[in-house]
Scaffold this motif. Structure first.
Motif, short mmCIF file in Angstrom:
data_model
loop_
_atom_site.label_atom_id
_atom_site.label_comp_id
_atom_site.label_asym_id
_atom_site.label_seq_id
_atom_site.Cartn_x
_atom_site.Cartn_y
_atom_site.Cartn_z
N ALA A 63 0.83 -1.21 0.00
CA ALA A 63 0.00 0.00 0.00
C ALA A 63 0.86 1.25 0.00
N GLY A 64 2.11 1.13 0.47
CA GLY A 64 2.95 2.31 0.57
C GLY A 64 3.77 2.59 -0.67
N VAL A 65 3.82 1.62 -1.59
CA VAL A 65 4.59 1.83 -2.82
C VAL A 65 3.87 2.85 -3.69
N LEU A 99 4.80 12.51 -0.85
CA LEU A 99 6.07 12.35 -1.58
C LEU A 99 5.90 11.40 -2.77
N GLY A 100 5.04 10.38 -2.61
CA GLY A 100 4.89 9.42 -3.69
C GLY A 100 3.84 9.80 -4.71
N PHE A 145 13.62 6.76 0.53
CA PHE A 145 13.05 7.87 1.30
C PHE A 145 11.77 7.43 2.01
N LEU A 146 10.91 6.73 1.28
CA LEU A 146 9.63 6.33 1.86
C LEU A 146 9.83 5.38 3.02
N THR A 201 9.70 4.17 8.65
CA THR A 201 10.40 3.62 9.82
C THR A 201 10.43 4.65 10.94
N THR A 202 10.67 5.92 10.57
CA THR A 202 10.66 6.97 11.59
C THR A 202 9.29 7.02 12.27
N ALA A 203 8.24 6.94 11.45
CA ALA A 203 6.89 6.99 12.03
C ALA A 203 6.69 5.85 13.01
#
Lengths: 459, 435
Positions: free
Chosen positions: A276-278, B358-359, B416-417, B422-424
């Protein structure tokens, strides 16, 4: 002075206002004994001074920046009344602006343009001075006014909280404004489009070729705007996506919720959600360069003639994208079914899969159907995968091996590239956008209604 | 009476156990089958993740190195056709290509005749002359000196040279003569793949070997700064209003319906909004990060509002009651107590919203951020493109070398994503309190 520098000055003045307000409130409190004699804490007096320094000036600046350019441009273009066509108008205006900014040498231009450019330069310089003076005046006036208001019985906290409350309300109302903006922007352009192309032709016509010719006497100069091939293409690709995503998403949600060990669930669920994040542009690249050639080679080895941009490639990759969407929504509703219902069914001798099929799924059905509808609306509105992997030509076909085009592909192709804003071609994109908005909105409403209406309250 | 109503147990003893056993067997088989469907579904999903990543990495890893040729360069003002290197006008007009052309003739002296020479020069990138110019301007003491310098090879040569190692040389765009020269250079160690610095330091270019992602990265950065600066405060404020202050009435319901609907509106519609409202009505210039940031703000606001509301809801009511009981005003209670406690959850939501922004590609296509921009943007109002749009542009380019570049740019974007997500997760794990 540049707008960004001015912004820094306003911020600096606001900070100064804060501290002077703080100091004054302390001085006001001193003869009274302690700050508890003031109505509010000193920081509230300070804050209200700072707000009065910055807010009016910022508002003025915003209005100025939005309005000034168009007013000056209209003023400059007074001298060019013979230029009426929109494109010529913009061309002349751009030329003047470029000459004024020095990007274009003034030597080759006509005297009128050079004169206008000089005028523009002058106005620009005057404007910047005027803005600077006005902003600084407003800052100091607002600051002084609120500074002298600082008295022991001035209800500073109420004033600050009142302003904060207004900001909160405005932020929340932005959602309404956004919706309104969407509706207005697509609706107005669509109405203009439907005044040239009848709405019946758009909704029921079966031929789509928006390429309007440059000269009027060329063949096909009118273009044809029958959107049925786009609707069927969108439906075909979305249907393929749902065929891939619904079984996989649903079964993986069931397995993760009912069978998997907590440890497996903890590691498998985030891995699935990577999908879902791609970004969709990555899926588009994957579909166009990996999946589409694969499907074509596979097809030709069976003797099938597969188009290079087959609906199957775009649809199946879109399905992969939607899997986590369905599985996480289904997972939520399945885990919300109370354990007692499962226990009851198991105690009656049903196997686990029978319990799931006959008890858990029926109980979770409204939520699952709602999730599937939401996923369908996402598939219909998905853009990048189809732009990169589906075709451009509008074919009216139900064959998944053919190339079809979709509503979103057409919006992108109509609006990227150079064209006049008023042509039927560009307006058609907004009409398609309106259709897209209505359909996705309808699906979302339907999904919410189903969830609300048929949900059983078990606990 | 007793005969007319025989108990079922007394009647002819029918043995059900066989049917039961058979049906049990069938039911257990169905159970196993059902489990296998579930496993297959998960396996399919995980395989999709794996295939996607392996495919991208296998296509893109090569782009981090690019083919260079070691050319002997003589910084000779005569062959440049100038008499001083301090005169910028002369520098702009100088024949910079002559430097590497003579170097190539020296490297492979057997090339003769116009057509052979032209093929020889085509081994080197079109932009190599400008690279030499930059080098000489940065180091004026090199005038009159000789040095052996690694110059970028042309993209066709790069594609061929890299494909040599895969065993399937891609010879479609190189001539036999060029292949022979490359072999010769390889034998003498004058051609090699080296770290592709340009990819991380330059903007877009029509020449694949010269193209880099730095322009797009900066464009994305500027756009995201605007998006974050606008959407986080507004989103948090809206969430506070809806959770803590909003009266229960029609208007509040209407706001909530709007937020939920906006969360599901296709992103391309936000692009149409940006085009019609910001560009055509407010006359904001096209292609600038400021505009992209505005559009993405509207797009990510629902996400941020929804996650922020969840974070505020998670703060237990006892905290609020304690604050109010101590005499805090409602605003003080929210600002001093609820907001700090909800902040980690809100930040998590904001980072996820930023990752989404960003995406995002589609709305930015509508507002003209697809322009071909070579210069690296230096501010919020410079024409720019963003990383996903750069990927889209390169994916559309016909040159084969851009496939590698596209995949590499995707790897950077995904990196980047992954870092943001990961930070989140880290913030959520470390800072969020469970009550």
């Amino acid at each position: 002075m540049q707008a960004s520098n001015l912004l820094f000055i306003i911020i600096a003045l606001a900070v100064f206002g804060y501290f002077s307000g703080y100091g004054r409130s302390l001085r006001v409190a001193k003869p009274l004994g302690s700050i508890s004699k003031l109505h509010s804490l000193p920081s509230y007096y300070a804050m209200q001074t700072a707000i009065w320094v910055a807010l009016p000036a910022l508002l003025l600046m915003a209005v100025w920046l939005l309005a000034a350019d168009s007013i000056t441009h209209a003023y400059i273009m007074r001298g060019f009344e013979q230029v009426t066509a929109t494109s010529d108008y913009n061309l002349t205006l751009n030329r003047i602006i470029n000459v004024a900014s020095g990007a274009l040498p003034g030597a080759g231009q006509s005297a009128e343009i050079v004169a206008a450019a000089e005028q523009l330069q002058q106005i620009g310089a005057t404007q910047q001075w005027a803005l600077t003076v006005l902003v600084l005046t407003l800052c100091s006036a607002g600051g002084l006014w609120s500074w002298q208001r600082i008295k022991a019985d001035f209800r500073a906290r109420a004033a600050v909280e009142g302003m904060l409350q207004k900001f909160l309300l405005m932020s929340a109302s932005l959602a309404i404004l956004t919706t309104l903006g969407i509706v207005l922007s697509v609706l107005f352009e669509s109405i203009r489009f439907f005044s040239t192309v009848p709405i019946t032709e758009f909704v029921f016509g079966t031929s789509w070729s928006p390429q309007t010719a440059i000269r009027v006497d060329q063949i096909g100069s009118s273009g044809s705007f029958g959107a049925v091939p786009l609707f069927t293409g969108t439906l075909l690709i979305s249907a393929i996506a749902m065929v891939v995503a619904v079984p996989v998403g649903l079964m993986s949600a069931i397995y993760l919720a009912e069978y998997a060990s907590p440890k497996f669930r903890r590691s498998a669920k985030p891995l699935l959600e990577i999908l879902a994040g791609v970004p969709t542009v990555v899926y588009g690249f994957f579909a166009a360069l990996t999946v589409a050639p694969l499907i074509r080679d596979l097809g030709s080895s069976f003797g099938l003639d597969v188009a290079a941009e087959s609906a199957l490639a775009a649809g199946s990759v879109m399905g992969i994208m939607i899997i986590p969407f369905i599985s996480s929504l289904a997972d939520d509703v399945i885990t919300a079914v109370p354990q007692s219902m499962r226990d009851g069914s198991l105690a009656m001798g049903a196997t686990q899969s029978e319990t799931i099929r006959n008890v858990v799924i029926p109980a979770a059905l409204p939520g699952i159907v709602g999730g599937i509808l939401l996923a369908a609306s996402r598939a219909i509105g998905e853009t990048m995968i189809v732009v990169m992997a589906a075709g451009m030509a509008a074919n009216l076909t139900a064959n998944p091996l053919d190339a079809v085009t979709t509503v979103t592909v057409q919006i992108v192709t109509l609006l990227t590239g150079d064209q006049e804003f008023d042509s039927a071609k560009t307006l058609a994109a907004f009409a398609l956008g309106l259709m897209l908005f209505i359909v996705t909105l309808g699906l979302n409403f339907l999904a919410l209604r189903i969830v609300k209406k048929y949900r059983e309250q078990y606990d | 009476m007793t005969e007319s109503n025989p108990s079922p147990h007394r009647s002819a003893p029918v043995d059900h156990s066989a049917t039961i056993k058979a049906s049990l067997k069938r039911r257990y088989r169905a159970e196993r089958r059902f489990r296998w469907y579930g496993r297959a579904a998960i396996a399919f999903g995980l395989a999709a993740v794996l295939v996607l990543f392996v495919d991208i990495i296998s296509k893109g890893h090569g782009a981090f190195k690019t083919t260079h040729i070691a050319v002997p360069i003589h910084y000779d003002l005569d062959s440049l056709g100038i008499d001083s290197i301090n005169d910028n006008q002369q520098l702009a007009l100088a024949n910079w290509d002559a430097l590497f052309k003579s170097g190539m003739r020296q490297l492979l002296p057997e090339a003769s005749g116009r057509s052979q020479r032209r093929e020889l020069y085509r081994l080197i990138s079109n932009g190599a002359g400008y690279d030499l110019k930059d080098r000489l301007q940065a180091n004026p003491q090199l005038v009159g000196q000789r040095e052996r310098i690694w110059l970028l090879a042309d993209d066709d040569i790069d594609t061929y040279f890299k494909s040599l190692r895969d065993g399937e040389p891609y010879t479609a765009r190189v001539s036999d003569q060029q292949i022979a020269w490359i072999d010769q250079l390889y034998a003498s160690g004058d051609i090699a793949t080296r770290w592709n610095r340009n990819f991380f330091t330059r903007g877009d270019s029509r020449e694949p070997e010269q193209a880099g992602i730095w322009g797009a990265v900066m464009g994305s950065l500027f756009t995201l700064v605007i998006t974050f600066a606008l959407s986080f405060p507004i989103g948090v404020a809206a969430a506070i209003y809806l959770e803590e202050f909003a009266p229960r009435n029609r208007f509040t319901d209407f706001i909530e319906i709007n937020i939920n609907n906006l969360a599901a509106v296709p992103s391309i519609i936000f692009g149409l909004l940006g085009l019609a409202i910001f560009i055509n009505f407010f006359q904001v210039p096209r292609s600038i990060p400021l505009l992209g940031g505005l559009v993405l703000t509207l797009m990510t606001l629902p996400t941020i509002i929804i996650t922020s509301r969840a974070a505020i809801k998670a703060v237990p009511p006892s905290i609020r009651e304690a604050a109010l009981g101590m005499g805090a005003s409602k605003h003080q209670m929210v600002l001093h107590h609820v907001l700090p406690l909800a902040m980690p959850g809100m930040l998590t939501g904001a980072i996820i919203g930023m990752a989404q922004a960003l995406g995002e590609t589609a709305p930015l296509l509508m507002i003209g951020m697809v322009a071909f921009i070579v210069d690296i943007p230096g501010g919020f109002s410079d024409p720019a493109t963003v990383l996903p749009v750069q990927i889209f542009l390169w994916a559309d380019s016909p040159e084969r070398a851009f496939v590698e570049k596209t995949s590499a740019a995707i790897m950077v974007l995904l990196a980047f994503l992954i870092a943001m997500n990961t930070t989140a997760v880290w913030i959520r794990k470390r800072l969020e309190r469970r009550w």
